[in-house]
Design an enzyme around this catalytic site. Structure first.
Site, PDB file in Angstrom:
ATOM      1  N   LYS A 167       0.840  -1.205   0.000  1.00  0.00           N
ATOM      2  CA  LYS A 167       0.000   0.000   0.000  1.00  0.00           C
ATOM      3  C   LYS A 167       0.879   1.260   0.000  1.00  0.00           C
ATOM      4  CE  LYS A 167      -3.748  -2.556   2.123  1.00  0.00           C
ATOM      5  NZ  LYS A 167      -4.415  -3.027   3.352  1.00  0.00           N
ATOM      6  N   GLN A 186      -4.597  -1.766   9.734  1.00  0.00           N
ATOM      7  CA  GLN A 186      -4.514  -3.067   9.066  1.00  0.00           C
ATOM      8  C   GLN A 186      -5.076  -4.170   9.969  1.00  0.00           C
ATOM      9  OE1 GLN A 186      -3.381  -3.671   5.811  1.00  0.00           O
ATOM     10  NE2 GLN A 186      -4.073  -5.762   6.151  1.00  0.00           N
ATOM     11  N   ASP A 232     -10.709   2.260   4.074  1.00  0.00           N
ATOM     12  CA  ASP A 232     -10.977   0.826   3.932  1.00  0.00           C
ATOM     13  C   ASP A 232     -12.475   0.583   3.732  1.00  0.00           C
ATOM     14  OD1 ASP A 232      -8.927  -1.006   3.761  1.00  0.00           O
ATOM     15  OD2 ASP A 232      -8.537  -1.043   5.921  1.00  0.00           O
TER      16      ASP A 232
END
Ligand code: NAP
Length: 292
Positions: free
Chosen positions: A52, A96, A119
């Protein structure tokens, strides 16, 4: 049979995003800034977050990686989320997953400002998705939709079987493919571990999306000729022939299923790169929404 090349599609999206960053620069606007919070040293999580950050660098986004030891307390993590919510230099951030067991993931997700939730996991963004309102879509389902859209796969009126009902993949994807849109208008069946007639359902499906996490679960005898098969599964399987000692294996037994398909996505190089591309799209959306 056409391979749904997520790697190539994601590269095109990164080029488009690069252009958008250059345009923002020339207009004197702020450059998008994505932050990622990583807890612990889980191999999968480290490599996803690294990918990412690398994508941000390539596009020209700013990025910040914040790392914590796996013993970090929930309180400290919540404090960091609150700081990132307040920090005007950060346009979007992710924490995460998975998090260590002593941390309540839902509590962390709910603490994230929905406007910075790139997200797309916050209940407010999920609710907006269900109501077809503009918001930040969950990254993996949005990446799959984009892969379908860019490959001009017809979904209207098709029977779509999604296997796996997680909050981050299967369930939101069932909403996106079932809604009145393009791609969309599928007749969706959402299967899970309690589904009793999976093979019957899969043989009727025009589109099969596997998000199970069981290597090679979908065999050729479960797929009808001409089906579209999208493999979300990524399981690390020991492989002594590789320098790193493992390889990624999908939920679909690719070699035997592929010849029956009209389209199929590989693992790796299918859904994975599209998930990262979606995250970048959401980060750009987040900064653009700020000025609205
Ligand atoms: P998950 O939370 O791991 O849950 C797995 C799902 O599969 C559950 O809904 C489970 O049913 C269902 N399942 C398990 N065994 C089954 C069986 N025999 N028949 C039918 N359904 C079965 O799901 P996830 O987080 O979405 O992850 C799934 C896979 O996708 C993993 O390999 C993960 O690494 C991968 N993934 C990849 C990406 C990417 O970007 N490429 C992103 C996210 C996830 P129950 O609900 O009944 O338990």
């Amino acid at each position: 049979m056409t391979i749904l090349d997520g790697k190539a599609t994601a590269a095109i999206i990164r080029e488009e995003l690069k252009e958008a960053v250059l345009k923002r620069k020339s207009d004197g606007k702020k450059i998008p800034h994505l932050a990622a919070v990583l807890v612990g040293n889980d191999g999968g999580s480290v490599s996803y977050v690294t990918a990412k950050v690398k994508a941000c660098e390539e596009i020209g986004f700013e990025s910040t990686l914040i790392r914590y030891d796996e013993t970090v307390s929930e309180e400290i993590l919540l404090q960091k989320v609150a700081n990132l919510n307040q920090d005007n230099s950060i346009d979007g951030f992710i924490v995460q997953l998975p998090l260590p067991k002593h941390i309540d993931e839902l509590k962390i997700i709910q603490a994230i400002d929905p406007k910075k939730d790139v997200d797309g996991f916050h209940p407010q963004n999920i609710g907006k998705m269900v109501l077809n309102l503009p918001g930040l879509l969950p990254a993996t389902p949005a990446g799959i939709i984009e892969l379908i859209r860019r490959n001009e796969i017809e979904t209207e009126g098709k029977n779509c079987l999604i296997i796996g009902r997680s909050n981050i993949v299967g369930t939101p994807l069932s909403i996106l493919l079932g809604r009145n849109g393009k791609p969309g208008n599928c007749t969706v069946t959402l299967a899970h571990s309690k589904t009793s007639n999976l093979k019957t359902l899969s043989l009727e499906a025009d589109i099969i999306i596997a998000a199970i996490g069981k290597p090679n679960f979908i065999k050729a005898n479960m797929v009808k000729d001409g089906a579209v098969v999208i493999d979300v599964g990524t399981t690390r399987v020991e492989d002594a022939s590789r320098a790193r000692g493992w390889r990624l294996v999908g939920d679909v037994k690719f070699d035997e299923v592929a010849p029956k398909c009209s389209y199929i996505s590989p693992v790796p190089g299918g859904v994975g790169p599209m998930t990262i591309a979606s995250l970048m799209i959401n980060t750009l959306k987040a900064i653009e929404n700020k000025s609205k």
